[in-house]
Scaffold this motif. Structure first.
Motif, mmCIF file in Angstrom:
data_model
loop_
_atom_site.group_PDB
_atom_site.id
_atom_site.type_symbol
_atom_site.label_atom_id
_atom_site.label_comp_id
_atom_site.label_asym_id
_atom_site.label_seq_id
_atom_site.Cartn_x
_atom_site.Cartn_y
_atom_site.Cartn_z
ATOM 1 N N SER A 149 0.775 -1.166 0.093
ATOM 2 C CA SER A 149 -0.354 0.003 -0.096
ATOM 3 C C SER A 149 0.980 1.162 0.011
ATOM 4 O O SER A 149 2.001 1.126 0.704
ATOM 5 N N PRO A 150 0.420 2.385 -0.474
ATOM 6 C CA PRO A 150 1.297 3.302 -1.004
ATOM 7 C C PRO A 150 1.562 4.151 0.360
ATOM 8 O O PRO A 150 2.799 4.749 0.484
ATOM 9 N N ALA A 151 0.968 4.039 1.400
ATOM 10 C CA ALA A 151 1.044 4.874 2.845
ATOM 11 C C ALA A 151 2.634 4.419 3.066
ATOM 12 O O ALA A 151 3.260 4.969 3.982
ATOM 13 N N VAL A 152 2.794 2.947 2.958
ATOM 14 C CA VAL A 152 4.131 2.308 3.316
ATOM 15 C C VAL A 152 5.337 3.114 3.138
ATOM 16 O O VAL A 152 6.241 3.366 3.669
ATOM 17 N N TRP A 153 5.202 3.317 1.364
ATOM 18 C CA TRP A 153 6.452 4.068 1.056
ATOM 19 C C TRP A 153 6.650 5.449 1.576
ATOM 20 O O TRP A 153 7.921 5.835 1.773
ATOM 21 N N ALA A 154 5.581 5.983 1.883
ATOM 22 C CA ALA A 154 5.864 7.536 2.717
ATOM 23 C C ALA A 154 6.213 7.360 3.886
ATOM 24 O O ALA A 154 7.159 8.206 4.268
ATOM 25 N N ASN A 155 6.276 6.236 4.879
ATOM 26 C CA ASN A 155 6.748 5.884 6.045
ATOM 27 C C ASN A 155 8.251 5.474 5.933
ATOM 28 O O ASN A 155 8.766 5.682 6.744
ATOM 29 N N LEU A 156 8.584 4.788 4.902
ATOM 30 C CA LEU A 156 9.764 4.179 4.667
ATOM 31 C C LEU A 156 11.206 5.099 5.153
ATOM 32 O O LEU A 156 11.899 4.722 5.867
ATOM 33 N N GLY A 157 10.915 6.325 4.484
ATOM 34 C CA GLY A 157 12.238 7.285 4.793
ATOM 35 C C GLY A 157 12.236 7.456 6.446
ATOM 36 O O GLY A 157 13.491 7.433 6.916
ATOM 37 N N ASP A 158 11.221 7.755 7.047
ATOM 38 C CA ASP A 158 11.067 7.936 8.282
ATOM 39 C C ASP A 158 11.859 6.857 9.091
ATOM 40 O O ASP A 158 12.441 7.180 10.076
ATOM 41 N N ALA A 159 11.281 5.710 8.731
ATOM 42 C CA ALA A 159 11.757 4.660 9.464
ATOM 43 C C ALA A 159 13.267 4.425 9.412
ATOM 44 O O ALA A 159 14.000 4.028 10.372
ATOM 45 N N ILE A 160 13.756 4.567 8.100
ATOM 46 C CA ILE A 160 15.382 4.378 7.752
ATOM 47 C C ILE A 160 16.142 5.394 8.573
ATOM 48 O O ILE A 160 17.014 5.099 9.183
ATOM 49 N N ARG A 161 15.606 6.644 8.591
ATOM 50 C CA ARG A 161 16.191 7.800 9.439
ATOM 51 C C ARG A 161 16.081 7.267 11.036
ATOM 52 O O ARG A 161 17.274 7.320 11.551
ATOM 53 N N SER A 162 15.217 6.804 11.271
ATOM 54 C CA SER A 162 15.126 6.451 13.009
ATOM 55 C C SER A 162 15.929 5.462 13.058
ATOM 56 O O SER A 162 16.679 5.219 14.164
ATOM 57 N N LEU A 196 9.186 7.478 17.586
ATOM 58 C CA LEU A 196 10.155 6.939 17.012
ATOM 59 C C LEU A 196 9.686 5.635 16.338
ATOM 60 O O LEU A 196 9.313 4.770 17.183
ATOM 61 N N ASP A 197 9.754 5.530 15.109
ATOM 62 C CA ASP A 197 9.466 4.040 14.930
ATOM 63 C C ASP A 197 10.513 3.478 13.895
ATOM 64 O O ASP A 197 10.646 4.053 12.508
ATOM 65 N N THR A 198 11.242 2.436 14.379
ATOM 66 C CA THR A 198 12.332 2.092 13.259
ATOM 67 C C THR A 198 11.854 0.961 12.245
ATOM 68 O O THR A 198 10.811 0.374 12.329
ATOM 69 N N LEU A 199 12.587 0.562 11.248
ATOM 70 C CA LEU A 199 12.470 -0.444 10.386
ATOM 71 C C LEU A 199 12.076 -1.925 11.181
ATOM 72 O O LEU A 199 11.165 -2.427 10.617
ATOM 73 N N ALA A 200 13.101 -2.137 12.262
ATOM 74 C CA ALA A 200 12.272 -3.580 12.665
ATOM 75 C C ALA A 200 11.349 -3.449 13.117
ATOM 76 O O ALA A 200 10.345 -4.563 13.155
ATOM 77 N N VAL A 201 10.723 -2.368 13.880
ATOM 78 C CA VAL A 201 9.522 -2.570 14.719
ATOM 79 C C VAL A 201 8.327 -2.422 13.610
ATOM 80 O O VAL A 201 7.495 -3.145 13.704
ATOM 81 N N ASN A 202 8.614 -1.987 12.438
ATOM 82 C CA ASN A 202 7.580 -1.938 11.327
ATOM 83 C C ASN A 202 7.494 -3.371 10.900
ATOM 84 O O ASN A 202 6.400 -3.682 10.435
ATOM 85 N N VAL A 203 8.647 -4.065 10.562
ATOM 86 C CA VAL A 203 8.616 -5.409 9.776
ATOM 87 C C VAL A 203 7.730 -6.109 11.259
ATOM 88 O O VAL A 203 7.187 -7.050 10.591
#
Lengths: 328, 523
Positions: free
Chosen positions: B315-328, B479-486
């Motif tokens: 879903s497109p919303a995920v891509w919007a979040n991805l940058g934030d998660a990488i940064r975190s 704060l929401d990290t890549l791992a938390v999202n996975v």
């Protein structure tokens, strides 16, 4: 040099993490995938700046208890009536103003009016269509202990919604009958999974044939994949296995942004967001008067046993029972 | 003024104080757990402690740990030997294979293995082969071994590279066969590397719950997670955590006993000569098959699983979040890696340059931080910060400190190894030229530690990128990290949405592993 930079870095972090900018802080046991679009809409409509902490429902409720007065949370949004009840019992939730709760049926708000349901979720029987014919499905949750289902039923004793169901069973049918059922299930080789979703995947894989889970996962899977082999059904009317639980919200007593918090709750109970829950998460709405959506809610209320959701907060006794039976 | 003798023997204060501070910080969780465990009603506590179920959990934990030790040894020894001593082509590639699984979150590996079997599994879809899913002990054993073997592989690889060829040549001149040399000369010399790797793996397995929970194999850590996630009371969780820590103390003591007197083998480097490569001969195809199997299970299957998820439509919303998660993720993992190394240096320094019972115990404390179940560690820090230093609660500083303390053990090994190879004579020479000890250390020894520091920091970085429980509990709000999202998406069954986050972890890890090895390969 390196050390200086590091200290500077740390100091900057500490500085920027203050909550000066947030006008509403939410602790959400509901998943990010579901909540983020709602928040975006809320921020857009109200201009209120929101911060969210995600986590497990029980885990966040415990965090609020540990934080006490210092809790940064304004709103607690949980997946389970039990956790809300537990916060209420500790006196941590503030009264909600009556206008917000106007259209909400009794049973979807607690007697002291400190929390309100935002959507309903039913316990159901999930089954593998390829392996079990619809005519042979068990009528009652007590049929799952029959020899024909030996080793073929998946459940999740560690999962919060399962535990709420056990609490409901204790309150409706008594300790002894509940203990007996748990023991019989265990002796009948019920297979324990870590959560609802794992049960459904196991059913799809053919590892077990039946499972007791929440309803909305299966509807979502089927909407995404029409050939999905896992389907669901209710047990016969009023069976405790059809418990209707809720996700719900409350405002914390310690909140300094109560007005924003109440606006948020009113927003969750609006037609727009209620429709979103039905369409996106396949849950039940908690308000009437939305045309085609009413029939679903009415059906769920009909088949589910009557239950005072506030009683679900008695989790400790349920955990003791699960431990003494050897399931936890 | 001359200091009294016992004070002169002490390490300088700027190494000793940080070490003692780390020791104290590691003790915070222990104190917290003991307070919690004793906080309950006495009869209830003893009842929980002596439950029969604890025995089952204990046995499951021990048998899984032993199994993983055996499997990772069988995988790592040949792979390390192939990548350093044989004439197999593409050694760099093989080394990468031995490192990359570190970048895969354990539960992703578990999902991939689970996804193979069953009515709707990959094998059924692709080959029409319907076998039941691999779960329980064997599923856990396979999954956990696949993502932990790099810790042993990297240690053994460094060990092989550091061996002095002259000992083996001497053995050969005395008429030993190749096999006898391996058994009597090479393997004994690799014992410190072997033990260092096994120690990390053992402690990792003891604390891990992601894969075992999906595999339905109930270990102490899994049970701890359940108690913690489900319950409002913390007593039973504290008891399980203390049982786990007791096991790890036994492991630490055992490792110490086995290591005693062995450490100086490491000193035998520095002959500039290269080790002769062994011809694989008839073993060539077996070796290719072995490497191929490792690639298949530890990389191809998990990575294809992730790509398959992604193909279901994100879903497109995920891509919007991805940058934030990488940064975190990077913003917390990178400082944690730096801090861990900064903490590891003084501990390693006093252990190597001032060996004594005290410095050894302090060094073991670093491992105790690793051994404390992450959930317990995080809870203790919540409790500690709320009650003692409320300003630190839910700050980046506290999260990074907790990471650094927990992963310190991964950093200390490589730093210590490179310190062993840096001769103290250089520092003494610098001091004789009028520098004080600290300056002498900075100018002469620190540059020599560079490799160890990079390796240690990379380990911590990779682990912090994957870390879950500490992040869940201590992360600042929002704060929401890549791992938390996975983890969150996959637990909801939204695998397509989880995939881009998992791939990002992999991508960034490859990037850092690249940095890690580019230096060695350049030289």
């Amino acid at each position: 040099m390196k050390l200086h930079n590091f200290i500077l870095f740390t100091a900057l972090f500490l500085f920027f993490t203050g909550d000066a900018l947030a006008q509403l802080t939410i602790y959400s046991g509901r998943s990010k995938a579901l909540v983020d679009p709602i928040i975006a809409k809320f921020e857009e409509e109200t201009g209120i700046n929101v911060r969210i902490r995600f986590g497990g429902t029980t885990q966040l409720a415990v965090a609020i208890m540990e934080e006490g007065r210092r809790s940064p949370a304004d709103v607690f949004w949980g997946q389970d009536g039990g956790a809300l009840g537990a916060l209420h019992n500790q006196g941590l939730l503030a009264n909600l103003p009556e206008p917000i709760l106007g259209g909400i049926p009794e049973g979807f708000k607690n007697n002291d009016r400190t929390w309100v349901a935002t959507s309903g979720r039913a316990r159901v029987l999930a089954y593998n269509e390829r392996r079990v014919s619809q005519d042979n499905l068990p009528e009652s949750i007590f049929d799952l202990t029959k020899p024909e289902w030996r080793g073929k039923v998946g459940w999740s004793p560690a999962n919060a919604s399962f535990q709420s169901f056990v609490t409901a069973m204790r309150k409706n049918l008594g300790e002894e009958q509940t203990r007996q059922w748990l023991t019989d299930m265990k002796n009948n080789g019920a297979v324990a999974y870590n959560n609802n979703n794992s049960i459904i995947q196991a059913i799809a894989a053919g590892e077990v044939e039946l499972g007791i889970t929440n309803h909305y996962y299966i509807e979502r899977m089927r909407s995404e994949n029409p050939t999905y082999t896992v389907n669901m059904t209710f047990f016969s009317d009023n069976d405790i296995g059809n418990l209707l639980n809720v996700a719900g919200v409350g405002v914390l007593n310690s909140s300094r942004n109560k007005e924003n918090a109440e606006r948020f709750i009113a927003f969750l109970l609006s037609d727009e967001i209620q429709r979103y829950f039905v369409n996106e998460t396949f849950e039940y709405p908690v308000i009437y008067g939305m045309d085609d959506y009413d029939s679903k809610l009415i059906e769920a209320l009909e088949v589910s046993p009557s239950m005072d959701l506030e009683l679900l907060s008695d989790l400790d006794a349920t955990l003791r029972l699960l431990r003494s039976v050897g399931l936890l | 003024m001359r200091l009294p003798y016992f004070l002169r023997k002490l390490p300088p204060w700027y190494f000793l104080l940080p070490s003692v501070f780390i020791g104290l910080a590691v003790s915070i969780p222990l104190v917290y757990l003991i307070i919690r465990a004793l906080g309950g009603d006495f009869s209830e506590t003893t009842e929980l402690l002596f439950r029969q179920r604890n025995l089952v959990l204990f046995w499951n934990t021990v048998s899984l740990t032993l199994g993983v030790v055996v499997v990772t040894t069988l995988v790592s020894y040949p792979l390390a030997w192939l990548s350093t001593r044989s004439d197999i082509p593409a050694k760099k590639f093989i080394t990468m294979i031995g490192v990359l699984p570190l970048a895969l979150p354990g539960y992703v590996v578990a999902y991939a293995i689970l996804g193979l079997g069953g009515d709707n599994g990959t094998l059924a879809m692709v080959f029409g082969l319907e076998i039941s899913r691999l779960t329980g002990y064997w599923g856990s054993l396979l999954a956990v071994s696949l993502y932990t073997f790099p810790y042993l592989f990297l240690n053994l690889r460094a060990g092989f590279l550091g061996l002095d060829p002259s000992t083996e040549e001497a053995a050969r001149s005395l008429g030993y066969s190749s096999f006898q040399i391996l058994r009597k000369v090479t393997i004994p010399q690799l014992r410190p590397s072997f033990l260092a790797g096994i120690l990390i793996i053992t402690l990792y397995v003891l604390g891990d719950f992601g894969a075992v929970s999906l595999m339905r194999f109930e270990t102490l850590s899994y049970s701890l997670y359940i108690q913690y996630a489900a319950s409002f009371d913390r007593i039973y969780a504290a008891i399980i955590a203390l049982i786990l820590i007791s096991i790890t103390v036994v492991v630490l003591v055992l490792e110490y006993k086995l290591l005693k007197g062995l450490l100086f083998y490491r000193a035998g480097t520095g002959t500039g000569r290269k080790m002769r490569e062994s011809k694989l001969g008839k073993l060539r195809w077996i070796s290719y098959g072995f490497v191929g199997a490792i690639i298949l299970f530890s990389l191809i299957i998990p990575i294809f699983t992730i790509l398959y998820w992604m193909a279901q439509g994100v879903s497109p919303a995920v891509w919007a979040n991805l940058g934030d998660a990488i940064r975190s993720s990077v913003l917390v993992s990178a400082p944690a890696a730096v801090l861990s190394v900064l903490m590891a240096i003084p501990l390693a320094y006093i252990a190597v340059r001032f060996p004594s019972r005290t410095s050894n115990i302090l060094q073991r404390f670093a491992y105790l931080g690793y051994a404390t179940p992450p959930l317990a560690l995080a809870l203790a820090f919540i409790f500690f910060s709320l009650n003692v230093v409320p300003v630190l609660y839910q700050t980046f500083a506290l999260l990074i400190f907790a990471y650094a303390l927990h992963f310190l053990a991964e950093a200390i090994g490589p730093v210590r190894s490179s310190l062993y190879q840096a001769s103290p004579k250089l520092e003494e020479a610098a001091m004789s030229l009028g520098m004080n000890r600290f300056k002498a250390f900075l100018k002469s020894t620190l540059p020599l530690l560079f490799n160890g520091i990079i390796v240690g920091a990379s380990f911590v970085f990779l682990s912090a990128m994957k870390e879950l429980p500490i992040t869940f509990l201590l992360a600042p709000i929002g704060l929401d990290t890549l791992a938390v999202n996975v983890w969150s998406y996959s637990a909801e069954g939204m695998f397509a949405e989880a995939a881009p986050f998992a791939l990002s972890i992999l991508f960034f890890s490859v990037f850092f592993v690249g940095i890690l090895f580019s230096r060695e390969w350049k030289s």
